[in-house]
Design a protein around this motif. Structure first.
Motif, PDB file in Angstrom:
ATOM      1  N   ILE A   1     -26.701  56.249 -52.388  1.00 15.58           N
ATOM      2  CA  ILE A   1     -27.220  56.064 -51.032  1.00 15.58           C
ATOM      3  C   ILE A   1     -28.648  56.586 -50.936  1.00 15.58           C
ATOM      4  O   ILE A   1     -29.539  55.923 -50.415  1.00 15.58           O
ATOM      5  CB  ILE A   1     -26.309  56.780 -50.005  1.00 15.58           C
TER       6      ILE A   1
ATOM      7  N   VAL B   1     -24.970  58.182 -43.624  1.00 13.24           N
ATOM      8  CA  VAL B   1     -25.384  56.778 -43.570  1.00 13.24           C
ATOM      9  C   VAL B   1     -26.533  56.602 -42.574  1.00 13.24           C
ATOM     10  O   VAL B   1     -27.538  55.950 -42.873  1.00 13.24           O
ATOM     11  CB  VAL B   1     -24.194  55.880 -43.186  1.00 13.24           C
TER      12      VAL B   1
ATOM     13  N   LEU C   1     -22.606  49.802 -51.264  1.00 17.43           N
ATOM     14  CA  LEU C   1     -23.981  50.000 -50.803  1.00 17.43           C
ATOM     15  C   LEU C   1     -24.408  48.863 -49.887  1.00 17.43           C
ATOM     16  O   LEU C   1     -24.999  49.086 -48.824  1.00 17.43           O
ATOM     17  CB  LEU C   1     -24.935  50.095 -52.001  1.00 17.43           C
ATOM     18  N   SER C   2     -24.098  47.623 -50.287  1.00 14.06           N
ATOM     19  CA  SER C   2     -24.481  46.489 -49.460  1.00 14.06           C
ATOM     20  C   SER C   2     -23.726  46.524 -48.140  1.00 14.06           C
ATOM     21  O   SER C   2     -24.268  46.167 -47.098  1.00 14.06           O
ATOM     22  CB  SER C   2     -24.199  45.171 -50.185  1.00 14.06           C
TER      23      SER C   2
ATOM     24  N   ARG D   1     -35.691  50.872 -50.541  1.00 14.66           N
ATOM     25  CA  ARG D   1     -34.880  49.905 -49.801  1.00 14.66           C
ATOM     26  C   ARG D   1     -35.015  48.478 -50.327  1.00 14.66           C
ATOM     27  O   ARG D   1     -36.102  47.994 -50.579  1.00 14.66           O
ATOM     28  CB  ARG D   1     -35.304  49.943 -48.329  1.00 14.66           C
TER      29      ARG D   1
ATOM     30  N   ALA E   1     -29.714  57.934 -43.933  1.00 16.49           N
ATOM     31  CA  ALA E   1     -30.230  57.100 -45.019  1.00 16.49           C
ATOM     32  C   ALA E   1     -30.855  55.833 -44.467  1.00 16.49           C
ATOM     33  O   ALA E   1     -31.958  55.464 -44.864  1.00 16.49           O
ATOM     34  CB  ALA E   1     -29.126  56.751 -46.008  1.00 16.49           C
ATOM     35  N   THR E   2     -30.185  55.170 -43.512  1.00 15.38           N
ATOM     36  CA  THR E   2     -30.761  53.920 -42.990  1.00 15.38           C
ATOM     37  C   THR E   2     -32.034  54.196 -42.220  1.00 15.38           C
ATOM     38  O   THR E   2     -32.938  53.383 -42.224  1.00 15.38           O
ATOM     39  CB  THR E   2     -29.776  53.169 -42.068  1.00 15.38           C
TER      40      THR E   2
ATOM     41  N   VAL F   1     -31.078  54.314 -53.010  1.00 17.92           N
ATOM     42  CA  VAL F   1     -31.255  52.983 -52.448  1.00 17.92           C
ATOM     43  C   VAL F   1     -31.955  53.048 -51.102  1.00 17.92           C
ATOM     44  O   VAL F   1     -32.741  52.168 -50.749  1.00 17.92           O
ATOM     45  CB  VAL F   1     -29.884  52.288 -52.358  1.00 17.92           C
ATOM     46  N   ALA F   2     -31.730  54.153 -50.356  1.00 21.42           N
ATOM     47  CA  ALA F   2     -32.405  54.290 -49.069  1.00 21.42           C
ATOM     48  C   ALA F   2     -33.908  54.468 -49.284  1.00 21.42           C
ATOM     49  O   ALA F   2     -34.720  53.935 -48.531  1.00 21.42           O
ATOM     50  CB  ALA F   2     -31.839  55.475 -48.292  1.00 21.42           C
TER      51      ALA F   2
ATOM     52  N   LEU G   1     -27.408  49.108 -47.063  1.00 25.14           N
ATOM     53  CA  LEU G   1     -28.463  49.728 -47.854  1.00 25.14           C
ATOM     54  C   LEU G   1     -28.734  48.972 -49.139  1.00 25.14           C
ATOM     55  O   LEU G   1     -29.703  49.240 -49.830  1.00 25.14           O
ATOM     56  CB  LEU G   1     -28.079  51.166 -48.205  1.00 25.14           C
TER      57      LEU G   1
END
Lengths: 273, 317
Positions: free
Chosen positions: A119, B273, A205-206, A126, B276-277, A122-123, A210
């Motif tokens: 996470i 989450v 993840l998807s 992006r 992170a987003t 990948v964050a 993310l």
């Protein structure tokens, strides 16, 4: 038992692969083309798996998603196996403090929740495919490293290795001619068993939004999309991509464990001699 | 042993936190964008440069890491932008809900695994075994979020038995009854996502234990099958279970992240989450560190429990 599992697993995988490769090609429809007039239609003869909230045909889109997810997983599995095999073999051959340090690193990587590191990575990067693949490959090599290490350790004292050393072979030659090839079957089994993990990781993840961007079909983005469609009664948006995911992971796991038994058998026979 | 394991945990935690900062430094993401949010596009160059100097983001990443670590040690966790409050407050607000969810589902999973695992091993090939064991294999192929979505579709929407989101109904006050009703689905899904591994492990090790000599001995002395299973076979079969519980902790964390996200459960895992987003770096870095520490401590406890339970394992092995 092992053979039946192998046969069933390979058959299902072949079917899925044929579906994933042939359907988008034969249908001749781009899975990304939207048609809001046909949004969220239940399965019918025109749309076998129904359509999603943007009117995209799910029969085609699930195939495309399966293809992307399996491809990413395969790349990750290969990368992890290469990293793991190299680290494991070097660790076993070097021995001493290098070996101890490497094994502590392996323990350390294992102790960290993989998805969390995924996470974070990948964050920060992006939407980058490289980041997705790296986040999986960099956390999943440890199992292979352990297997290859123990295999090389057990092979190191065999007569044929002693013979090679006495014959004046260099250390590197012994490793890549006599030790690594013998550890290969085990590493391959580990790679196959890695595949379901990689599929899970990518789709998770998807799913969290993310991984891959939403218009790119992968099992994860399809299931993320299903989340909102479900609330409007679109059960088919969940069922078909989920079915693809489950069939793929179970088939790969069956093949993996079937292969493992097959690889383990001759060694067991050897041990009883 | 405990001390050695603790010594091992320190470099792992340090490596993870350094890794997070290094990745942030290498990534194309500008920490100011994370700090300013939408205003990033409108703020002038000078204002941004000034802010970077104030925040210290213009310094090399290693210096930033050290100052973050220094603040952390003194108890200053920084401010979370996505929640608009100090990280410590986010933690205080959300940690209890995550602990509640994880504790309840862990209890459900362990009770079910022990009960059904013992039953399926003692009556191997019976109808329960023929139902439960393939069911577990199927569940192993399902990621937690698929189970969660399935539960939402079936119980939340199809049958409309249980609420599927949040802690309480919209506008309702926080009460035990409300929370309990909202806890049912997330806790069951999280328990179910861990169950197959635990259950199959209990079943497998009990099956092995049932063939051991001392069990045959107990049987030949005419003890009731019940006593043989519960008193003679089960205790030896339970040891690997304790280790497995420790080893499954990272997976439990992953499950919690997904379950909280699907059910909008206002816990820490959901905050992972969100942070992170929205690239809320102070919160993300802290939560990564916290989770790593939690998992390491958990597996340490499992290992210590193993040593305490099994007199054959040397404490310094």
């Amino acid at each position: 038992m092992g053979d039946r599992r192998l046969v069933v697993g390979v058959t299902v995988l072949a079917g899925l692969a044929a579906y994933a490769v042939l359907v988008p090609w034969v249908a001749g429809v781009d899975d990304r083309v939207t048609d809001f007039a046909a949004a969220r239609q239940a399965p019918s003869w025109a749309h076998l798996f129904g359509t999603d909230s943007a009117g995209r045909d799910l029969f085609v889109r699930t195939a495309a998603g399966l293809r992307v997810s399996l491809l990413i997983a395969a790349v990750c599995a290969v990368l992890s196996t290469v990293i793991g095999a190299l680290v494991g073999a070097l660790s076993a051959v070097a021995g001493g403090w290098v070996d101890r340090l490497t094994m502590r690193v392996v323990d350390g990587v294992n102790a960290v929740p993989h998805l969390l590191l995924g996470i974070v990575l990948v964050a920060l990067f992006r939407g980058s495919l490289v980041a997705i693949i790296a986040s999986i490959a960099l956390t999943h090599w440890t199992q292979v490293a352990r297997i290859v290490r123990s295999e090389v350790l057990s092979l190191r004292d065999r007569p044929h290795v002693d013979a090679a050393v006495l014959g004046g072979a260099t250390r590197w030659r012994v490793v890549h001619r006599h030790l690594l090839p013998a550890a290969l079957p085990q590493a391959l089994v580990a790679a196959v068993l890695l595949l379901p993990h990689a599929v899970w990781h990518e789709s998770t993840l998807s799913f969290l939004g993310l991984g891959l961007p939403p218009h790119r079909a992968s099992l994860g983005t399809l299931l993320e999309e299903a989340r909102s469609s479900l609330l409007l009664g679109g059960w088919w948006t969940l069922v078909f991509p989920a079915l693809g995911l489950v069939l793929a992971t179970l088939a790969v796991a069956a093949v993996g464990s079937g292969l493992r038994d097959r690889v383990a058998l001759p060694r067991r026979a050897e041990a009883t001699l | 042993m405990a001390r050695r394991r603790l010594l091992f945990a320190v470099p792992v935690v340090l490596a993870v936190s350094v890794g997070v900062f290094a990745a942030a430094a290498a990534s194309p993401f500008d920490p100011l964008a994370g700090y300013l949010g939408d205003r990033y596009l409108t703020a002038s160059q000078e204002a941004q440069a000034k802010l970077a100097e104030q925040l210290g983001t213009d310094r090399p990443w290693f210096e930033q890491y050290l100052s973050w670590l220094g603040h952390l040690v003194t108890g200053d966790l920084g401010t979370s932008r996505s929640f608009g409050q100090p990280v410590a407050d986010v933690l205080a607000e959300r940690l209890p809900w995550t602990l509640l969810l994880v504790a309840v589902s862990l209890v459900i999973a362990v009770v079910l695994a022990l009960g059904l695992g013992t039953w399926t091993a003692a009556r191997r090939g019976g109808w329960v075994d023929r139902l439960v064991t393939p069911g577990c294999l199927l569940l192993q192929g399902l990621p937690p979020f698929v189970v969660a979505l399935g539960a939402v579709a079936l119980f939340g929407i199809g049958l409309a038995w249980l609420p599927v989101a949040g802690l309480t109904d919209a506008g309702a006050d926080l009460s035990v009854g409300q929370v309990a009703r909202h806890l049912v689905l997330p806790a069951l899904v999280l328990a179910l996502s861990q169950l197959p591994w635990l259950l199959l492990n209990v079943r497998q090790s009990l099956l092995r234990a049932l063939t051991e000599d001392h069990v045959t001995g107990a049987r030949s002395r005419g003890l009731a099958e019940r006593t043989v299973v519960a008193r003679h076979a089960l205790p030896t079969a339970l040891l690997p279970f304790v280790t497995l519980l420790g080893a499954r902790l990272p997976e439990l964390v992953v499950g919690a992240v997904l379950v909280e996200e699907v059910f909008s459960w206002p816990g820490l895992a959901q905050a992972v989450v969100t942070s992170a987003t929205e690239l809320d770096f102070p919160l993300l870095a802290f939560l990564t560190l916290l989770t790593t520490v939690a998992v390491l401590v958990g597996s340490l406890i499992a290992d210590v429990a193993y040593v305490l339970l099994d007199p054959r394992v040397a404490a310094d092995g």
